[in-house]
Design an enzyme around this catalytic site. Structure first.
Site, PDB file in Angstrom:
ATOM      1  N   ASP A 163     -35.326 -11.016  31.452  1.00 22.60           N
ATOM      2  CA  ASP A 163     -35.166  -9.696  30.843  1.00 22.60           C
ATOM      3  C   ASP A 163     -35.884  -8.625  31.685  1.00 22.60           C
ATOM      4  OD1 ASP A 163     -34.241  -8.027  28.871  1.00 22.60           O
ATOM      5  OD2 ASP A 163     -35.007  -9.277  27.235  1.00 22.60           O
ATOM      6  N   ASP A 218     -27.621  -3.922  25.031  1.00 25.17           N
ATOM      7  CA  ASP A 218     -27.365  -5.004  24.073  1.00 25.17           C
ATOM      8  C   ASP A 218     -26.113  -4.696  23.250  1.00 25.17           C
ATOM      9  OD1 ASP A 218     -29.644  -6.053  25.089  1.00 25.17           O
ATOM     10  OD2 ASP A 218     -30.736  -6.144  23.192  1.00 25.17           O
TER      11      ASP A 218
HETATM   12  C1  GLA Z   1     -33.245  -7.598  25.516  1.00 21.67           C
HETATM   13  C2  GLA Z   1     -32.018  -8.440  25.911  1.00 21.67           C
HETATM   14  C3  GLA Z   1     -31.528  -9.203  24.690  1.00 21.67           C
HETATM   15  C4  GLA Z   1     -32.625 -10.088  24.140  1.00 21.67           C
HETATM   16  C5  GLA Z   1     -33.835  -9.235  23.806  1.00 21.67           C
HETATM   17  C6  GLA Z   1     -35.061 -10.036  23.427  1.00 21.67           C
HETATM   18  O1  GLA Z   1     -32.924  -6.578  24.642  1.00 21.67           O
HETATM   19  O2  GLA Z   1     -31.037  -7.604  26.416  1.00 21.67           O
HETATM   20  O3  GLA Z   1     -30.388  -9.970  25.028  1.00 21.67           O
HETATM   21  O4  GLA Z   1     -32.957 -11.063  25.078  1.00 21.67           O
HETATM   22  O5  GLA Z   1     -34.219  -8.434  24.935  1.00 21.67           O
HETATM   23  O6  GLA Z   1     -36.089  -9.161  23.086  1.00 21.67           O
END
Ligand code: GLA
Length: 521
Positions: A163, A218
């Site tokens: 991440d 996301d």
């Molecule tokens: C980010 C990633 C997600 C997930 C979250 C976990 O937002 O894009 O897919 O892994 O972190 O906190």
């Protein structure tokens, strides 16, 4: 040397020998997958974040999901990689070493990996390139890249998502290559999933670093599937079709198919779009409580065959007709073409798909197979007329012949073989794993890479679409201790002649009671 140090040294040497990459190899190779043969088709599996967020990610959830993935038929359809996302898996101790969170994962992170491997699945873990993960509940890798990637290798991860939270002062273009180097140094073949949400435009440079990269924000907040947000991801990802191919994929995020708030039609459409975009098929729903409809969608092998096509082309919108979008430019391994008519509008759409839209000459006589009704029509000349309800799709495969073969879908009964030997005699032990192809073809024999340690030999025998890997260990002359090797095998898809993703599995040998004292290799 302590016993542990000896074991780790033996493991690292074995891995370097077998896998053939390590510090010495050129990290600037054109594609990361040139070095490991991994993810030559988009990775398939499950990650918990979209449905669950951080709670209740723990060993129980992951094991129950592994069982549900197997029971539902998803394993047979090709879903392989599974594990916790940001699931408060580890902390960093005073000496800087990552320590598993045993309250949440009582078997430890290696123990959970062993469970996953013994079910014939591959183990996915998560970390962050910054100082901490997004919630700050876990340490990030910054400044600890090499130790952390070594820990992931020791836990036997096969896939690591990295991440991009808490990265002030860092850039994806420098942080991710450093992690790539750390993974190569750790010596375990690992699918590297970059997650900078498109920051730093990884599609321009990351094919030599990892195997897939997120292209967007996301797709939803945990537990809150959103059609509108998914459409934004599709729109952004569609523009990047030129950057995808075998071993290097655009990732518009884990799927939301099957989460509450979406209709059956929306689930089918989203799944079809992910297949057309050659996107990683990482399910994000709760597999323990799926409806029959969700299972049917996620396990539609004809649709999955489009995603898993060995040519690895990402389709794009070639034409719009009112609200309807015609997605094409996705030639498949047998010379057929995948075409999607998607109607994001509010009224039914009537669309004529021309042979030219599908990549054929206008006069071609064609067979058309519908991936959702599983019906074939043809041969026919001229345009193909389809009516598509609002938010629905027609997902078609169009060909000059009436056969629509499925590309290989590899399913193993286990990715770990464990031997216990007394070591008192010239004992020979054999254990097998079975590797099946759920695609149409019988594959050539898998070729095992040379360089196995002297105590291990592997032979492969075919029986229809299953091949048996017989692993034989010879204990003669071995000292007491633990031995480990990773076996690598390669294959080619017979119709196209294209290389398939390499197959890797772990072999563990415990020798007890041997006369010669502890192992020293
Ligand atoms: C980010 C990633 C997600 C997930 C979250 C976990 O937002 O894009 O897919 O892994 O972190 O906190």
């Amino acid at each position: 040397m302590t016993k542990l140090a000896r074991i780790v040294t033996a493991v690292s040497l074995g891995l370097l020998l077998l896998v053939g990459f390590g510090r010495g190899e050129d990290p600037a190779a054109k594609l990361r997958s040139d070095q490991d043969g991994l993810a030559l088709t988009p990775p398939m599996g499950w990650y918990p974040w979209n449905e669950f967020g951080q709670e209740p990610q723990n060993e129980k959830l992951i094991k129950e999901t592994v069982d549900a993935l197997v029971r539902s038929g998803m394993k047979e359809a090709g879903y392989t990689y599974i594990g916790p996302d940001e699931g408060i898996c580890f902390s960093r101790d005073a000496s800087g070493k990552l320590t598993p969170n045993l309250a949440r994962y009582p078997s430890g992170l290696r123990g959970l990996g062993d469970y996953v491997h013994q079910q014939g699945l591959k183990y996915a873990l998560y970390t962050d390139a910054g100082t901490h993960t997004c919630s700050k509940a876990m340490p990030g890798t910054k400044g600890h890249e090499f130790e952390d990637m070594k820990a992931f290798a020791e836990w036997r991860a096969d896939y690591v998502k990295v991440d991009w939270c808490n990265t002030a002062g860092q850039t994806p273009q420098t942080a991710y290559p450093k992690l790539r180097d750390a993974q190569l140094a750790a010596g375990r073949p690992i699918v590297f999933s970059l997650c900078s949400w498109g920051q730093g435009q990884p599609w321009k440079w990351a094919a030599s670093v990892g195997h897939l990269w997120r292209t967007t924000a996301d797709i939803c907040a945990p537990g809150k599937a959103s059609w509108t947000a998914a459409m934004k991801n599709v729109e952004a990802n569609e523009k990047l079709s030129a950057s995808a191919g075998p071993g290097h994929w655009n990732d518009p995020d884990m799927m939301i198919t099957g989460m509450s708030g979406l209709s059956e039609v929306q689930n089918r459409s989203l799944f079809s779009l992910w297949c057309m975009m050659a996107s990683p098929l990482m399910a994000g729903n709760d597999l323990r409580s799926m409806t029959e409809s969700t299972i049917r969608i996620l396990t539609n092998r004809e649709a999955i065959g489009i995603d898993q096509d060995p040519l690895g082309t990402q389709a794009r919108i070639v034409r719009k007709d009112g609200a309807a979008e015609i997605w094409a430019g996705k030639r498949l391994f047998d010379g057929s073409q995948a075409v999607l008519v998607f109607n994001p509008g509010e009224a039914p759409a009537q669309v004529q798909v021309t042979p030219g839209d599908a990549g054929f000459e206008e006069s071609a006589s064609l067979y058309v197979r519908d991936m959702w009704t599983h019906q074939t029509s043809g041969p026919r000349a001229g345009s193909i007329r389809v009516t598509v309800a609002p938010k629905d799709v027609a997902l078609l495969r169009i060909s000059k012949t009436s056969s629509f073969p499925l590309p290989p879908i590899i399913v193993a009964d286990s990715y770990r073989v464990v031997f216990h030997a007394s070591g008192h005699s010239a004992q020979k032990l054999t254990k097998a794993i079975a590797v099946k192809n759920n695609g149409s073809s019988e594959l050539p024999l898998w070729t095992v890479s040379p360089g196995l340690p002297s105590w291990l030999s592997v032979t492969v025998t075919p029986s229809g679409k299953t091949q048996t890997f017989s692993n034989q260990v010879s204990v003669a002359g071995l000292r007491r201790g633990h031995y480990h090797a990773v076996v690598k095998a390669d294959n080619r898809e017979p119709l196209s002649g294209l290389p398939m993703s390499a197959l890797y599995y772990d072999v563990d040998l415990d020798v007890s009671g041997a006369a010669g004292g502890p192992a020293n290799n």
